[in-house]
Scaffold this active site. Structure first.
Site, PDB file in Angstrom:
ATOM      1  N   ALA A   1       0.830  -1.204   0.000  1.00  0.00           N
ATOM      2  CA  ALA A   1       0.000   0.000   0.000  1.00  0.00           C
ATOM      3  C   ALA A   1       0.864   1.252   0.000  1.00  0.00           C
ATOM      4  O   ALA A   1       2.051   1.198   0.311  1.00  0.00           O
ATOM      5  CB  ALA A   1      -0.928   0.000   1.207  1.00  0.00           C
ATOM      6  N   HIS A   2       0.250   2.371  -0.374  1.00  0.00           N
ATOM      7  CA  HIS A   2       0.978   3.638  -0.444  1.00  0.00           C
ATOM      8  C   HIS A   2       1.336   4.187   0.933  1.00  0.00           C
ATOM      9  O   HIS A   2       2.235   5.010   1.053  1.00  0.00           O
ATOM     10  CB  HIS A   2       0.141   4.679  -1.182  1.00  0.00           C
ATOM     11  CG  HIS A   2       0.310   4.611  -2.666  1.00  0.00           C
ATOM     12  ND1 HIS A   2      -0.133   3.547  -3.411  1.00  0.00           N
ATOM     13  CD2 HIS A   2       0.900   5.468  -3.539  1.00  0.00           C
ATOM     14  CE1 HIS A   2       0.170   3.756  -4.668  1.00  0.00           C
ATOM     15  NE2 HIS A   2       0.797   4.908  -4.785  1.00  0.00           N
ATOM     16  N   SER A   3       0.593   3.769   1.950  1.00  0.00           N
ATOM     17  CA  SER A   3       0.811   4.290   3.295  1.00  0.00           C
ATOM     18  C   SER A   3       1.148   3.149   4.240  1.00  0.00           C
ATOM     19  O   SER A   3       0.533   2.076   4.175  1.00  0.00           O
ATOM     20  CB  SER A   3      -0.454   5.029   3.742  1.00  0.00           C
ATOM     21  OG  SER A   3      -0.742   4.754   5.084  1.00  0.00           O
TER      22      SER A   3
ATOM     23  N   GLY B   1       3.930   6.257  -0.843  1.00  0.00           N
ATOM     24  CA  GLY B   1       4.500   5.740  -2.083  1.00  0.00           C
ATOM     25  C   GLY B   1       4.723   4.249  -1.954  1.00  0.00           C
ATOM     26  O   GLY B   1       4.142   3.605  -1.080  1.00  0.00           O
TER      27      GLY B   1
END
Lengths: 129, 209
Positions: A8-10, A43
């Site tokens: 995941a991005h976070s 990211g």
């Protein structure tokens, strides 16, 4: 047992989804989070994903990846491409529903193909109707 | 016929890193309009890592594979896997050649395009880096077929990439964050196509000496 990795991005999102999936996997499913970019911001980090895959691996049982959006999906696909054929798969599934389905199936002792199919079947689970 | 030597590949990555660094602010500005506003910064970080990872005295294929790997590891956004795949696929083609010539570089560029298309599942017209890379690959091949020397073919590729990037302005995005904007993505230059044009320009400038 088949391992599961949440890309995941976070970092918080990955850890939260992993927490929910572990609970649904009755504490038996191995669910590793890989969230955030190389500096800990939002990211994707391929290094973090590779580490999580290693941590989730149990012999030859294989690892299923679930990803949120965009670069998470592309990074997960690169990890699949670099892994030994058929040992790491990416599910085309909604993140939370897919992770819960995969963890439930993995905890039941299913093989990688069955865990992958369970995650992808989560696509059809409507929230209402 | 002379191809992309190891030292030239090394200079290409360094030149691309310098151009991306110089235009990082502009790329981020373009990305803030239709993307998530980090393309210039992310790619600058990725190319800086690629430069740091360049192996000494290696053939071109090894240079590009190492740079691609570093880009994926450090970029942190979708451009990491896409640029990483571009350089790794090109590098693998060159790595399989004993003495890669200009035609082999054309095959490497074609493999780079195929890799980006496959990973991003994007085609021309989707308003992505494919809109710069695809015409560049075609122009390189056409120039070479027409008898152009290597620098001329690379220049044709760079010019086609720049024109291809400009042509993304009126397009409606069908991939990435911009695709959620629908018609509001029209009227903006795609940042990925813009950075791809920079990388092709770096190749031309490197080969022109």
């Amino acid at each position: 047992m088949v391992g599961i990795v949440i890309v995941a991005h976070s970092r918080t999102l990955a850890e939260g989804v992993a927490e929910v999936a572990r609970a649904m996997g009755v504490g038996k499913a191995v669910v590793e989070p890989a969230g955030g970019d190389p500096d800990g911001g939002l990211g994707t980090s391929i290094v973090a994903v590779e580490r999580a895959v290693e941590a989730a691996s149990d012999g030859d049982a294989g690892v299923l990846l679930l990803a949120d959006i965009g670069s998470s999906v592309l990074t997960a696909e690169m990890v699949v491409e670099d892994a030994r054929e058929g040992t790491v798969l990416l599910a085309d599934a909604p993140l939370v529903e897919g992770a819960v389905a995969a963890a439930s199936m993995a905890a039941a002792g299913a093989d990688l193909a069955a865990v992958h199919a369970a995650a992808e079947s989560a696509r059809d689970h409507r929230k209402r109707t | 016929m002379i191809g992309l030597t190891g030292p030239a590949a090394d200079r290409w990555i360094r030149r691309a890193a310098a151009l991306v660094s110089a235009d990082a602010g502009e790329l981020t500005r373009l990305d803030a309009a239709i993307g998530d506003g980090d393309h210039g910064h992310n790619l600058d970080r990725g190319f800086a890592a690629a430069v740091a990872a360049l192996p000494a005295d290696a053939p071109a294929g090894r240079v590009l594979i190492a740079a691609g790997r570093a880009l994926v590891a450090k970029t942190g956004g979708a451009s990491g896997p896409l640029y990483g795949t571009m350089l790794r696929r090109a590098g693998r083609v060159l790595d399989d050649c004993d003495d890669p010539d200009a035609a082999d570089l054309g095959a490497a560029l074609r493999a780079a395009l195929d890799g980006v298309r496959e990973l991003g599942r994007a085609e021309e017209g989707d308003k992505t880096m494919v809109d710069a890379l695809a015409p560049a690959v075609a122009a390189y091949a056409a120039a070479l077929d027409g008898g152009a020397p290597l620098p001329g073919a690379a220049r044709a590729a760079a010019d086609a990439a720049a024109a291809g990037a400009d042509a993304t302005v009126p397009m409606q995005a069908r991939k990435g964050r911009a695709s959620y904007l629908g018609e509001r993505s029209v009227g903006h230059l795609d940042p990925g196509a813009a950075s791809t044009a920079l990388v092709l320009r770096a190749l031309a400038e490197t080969l022109e000496g």
